[in-house]
Design a protein around this motif. Sequence first.
Motif, mmCIF file in Angstrom:
data_model
loop_
_atom_site.group_PDB
_atom_site.id
_atom_site.type_symbol
_atom_site.label_atom_id
_atom_site.label_comp_id
_atom_site.label_asym_id
_atom_site.label_seq_id
_atom_site.Cartn_x
_atom_site.Cartn_y
_atom_site.Cartn_z
ATOM 1 N N VAL A 9 0.859 -1.185 0.000
ATOM 2 C CA VAL A 9 0.000 0.000 0.000
ATOM 3 C C VAL A 9 0.897 1.238 0.000
ATOM 4 O O VAL A 9 1.741 1.398 0.882
ATOM 5 C CB VAL A 9 -0.952 0.024 1.209
ATOM 6 C CG1 VAL A 9 -1.883 1.232 1.132
ATOM 7 C CG2 VAL A 9 -1.787 -1.266 1.268
ATOM 8 N N VAL A 11 1.394 5.303 0.193
ATOM 9 C CA VAL A 11 0.696 6.383 0.906
ATOM 10 C C VAL A 11 1.536 7.664 0.910
ATOM 11 O O VAL A 11 2.756 7.621 0.761
ATOM 12 C CB VAL A 11 0.412 5.976 2.375
ATOM 13 C CG1 VAL A 11 -0.555 4.804 2.448
ATOM 14 C CG2 VAL A 11 1.719 5.618 3.106
ATOM 15 N N GLY A 15 -3.568 8.469 5.849
ATOM 16 C CA GLY A 15 -3.753 7.022 5.819
ATOM 17 C C GLY A 15 -5.104 6.512 6.269
ATOM 18 O O GLY A 15 -5.207 5.383 6.743
ATOM 19 N N LEU A 18 -5.845 3.546 4.118
ATOM 20 C CA LEU A 18 -5.021 2.432 4.590
ATOM 21 C C LEU A 18 -5.669 1.811 5.819
ATOM 22 O O LEU A 18 -5.759 0.584 5.938
ATOM 23 C CB LEU A 18 -3.608 2.927 4.929
ATOM 24 C CG LEU A 18 -2.750 1.957 5.751
ATOM 25 C CD1 LEU A 18 -2.416 0.703 4.950
ATOM 26 C CD2 LEU A 18 -1.471 2.641 6.227
ATOM 27 N N ILE A 35 -1.882 -7.185 3.698
ATOM 28 C CA ILE A 35 -0.988 -6.029 3.526
ATOM 29 C C ILE A 35 0.407 -6.447 3.983
ATOM 30 O O ILE A 35 0.628 -6.743 5.155
ATOM 31 C CB ILE A 35 -1.475 -4.802 4.329
ATOM 32 C CG1 ILE A 35 -2.906 -4.422 3.931
ATOM 33 C CG2 ILE A 35 -0.525 -3.616 4.095
ATOM 34 C CD1 ILE A 35 -3.557 -3.383 4.834
ATOM 35 N N VAL A 38 3.839 -1.153 3.784
ATOM 36 C CA VAL A 38 3.311 0.191 3.499
ATOM 37 C C VAL A 38 4.498 1.066 3.111
ATOM 38 O O VAL A 38 5.495 1.141 3.832
ATOM 39 C CB VAL A 38 2.563 0.770 4.717
ATOM 40 C CG1 VAL A 38 2.232 2.246 4.511
ATOM 41 C CG2 VAL A 38 1.285 -0.031 4.967
ATOM 42 N N ALA A 47 0.271 7.898 7.919
ATOM 43 C CA ALA A 47 -0.052 6.518 7.540
ATOM 44 C C ALA A 47 1.028 5.543 8.011
ATOM 45 O O ALA A 47 0.731 4.384 8.324
ATOM 46 C CB ALA A 47 -0.215 6.422 6.029
ATOM 47 N N ALA A 51 0.491 1.991 10.065
ATOM 48 C CA ALA A 51 1.060 0.696 9.665
ATOM 49 C C ALA A 51 1.849 0.082 10.819
ATOM 50 O O ALA A 51 1.693 -1.105 11.143
ATOM 51 C CB ALA A 51 1.954 0.879 8.441
ATOM 52 N N THR A 58 7.270 -1.004 7.128
ATOM 53 C CA THR A 58 7.155 0.241 6.353
ATOM 54 C C THR A 58 8.474 0.559 5.649
ATOM 55 O O THR A 58 9.539 0.070 6.039
ATOM 56 C CB THR A 58 6.803 1.429 7.277
ATOM 57 O OG1 THR A 58 7.839 1.563 8.263
ATOM 58 C CG2 THR A 58 5.470 1.241 7.965
#
Length: 212
Positions: A9, A11, A15, A18, A35, A38, A47, A51, A58
């Motif tokens: 995802v 971003v 978010g 998300l 997911i 991110v 966001a 996450a 991330t």
Amino acid sequence: MKEKIKIAVLVSGGGTNLQALIDYEKNTENCPYQIEIVIADTKKAYALERAQNAGIKTKIVSPFAVLGEQKAKNVSKEEKRIAVSDAALNAAKESGCDAIVLAGWLTVLSGKIIQEYSGKIVNLHPALLPKFGGVGMWGHNVHEAVLAAGEKESGCTVHLVDSGCDTGKILVQKKVPVMPGDTPETLYARIAPQEHKAMVEGVCQLAKMLSK
């Protein structure tokens, strides 16, 4: 048929979309996606915190992170886009992702990522495409344009990403009325809950398409 598709995802902001995807995955027994990562094009994206709170890894692929501060200041916009896009591509591939979801991602994707994930990237747009799409049409710019045009309705669209800007095949649309006296803020407040629904529906549709 695959159990779940793994998604990255992408971003840039708060978010909330998300979060809708995270919540659906967490609370839905047969959620067709997982997911995996991110990816943000700015370290300031809230966001990223969402996450991390959900235990999702991330990655920051801002021009500064990818190119280094000095080089990022001296290259063209297109070179920055390609550098960010390539870094996002590498992060998605390293995480074994089957598909990419743009959930409030503001960098226009360029280069190899479009080809390598062809038919496997979806984007959420805050208007009823094909109206009010294209370069510069994001966030409040879109809602201002809708109001200036005197539209009777607006909404949001989840579509496949191709090499154009907001031009790919439409998967999901949600409509809301434009009310007298609306401002960009009040119109957005009416659209936002529909965005969350459309985002989840669009990703579930993509999962179904890729699982055939």
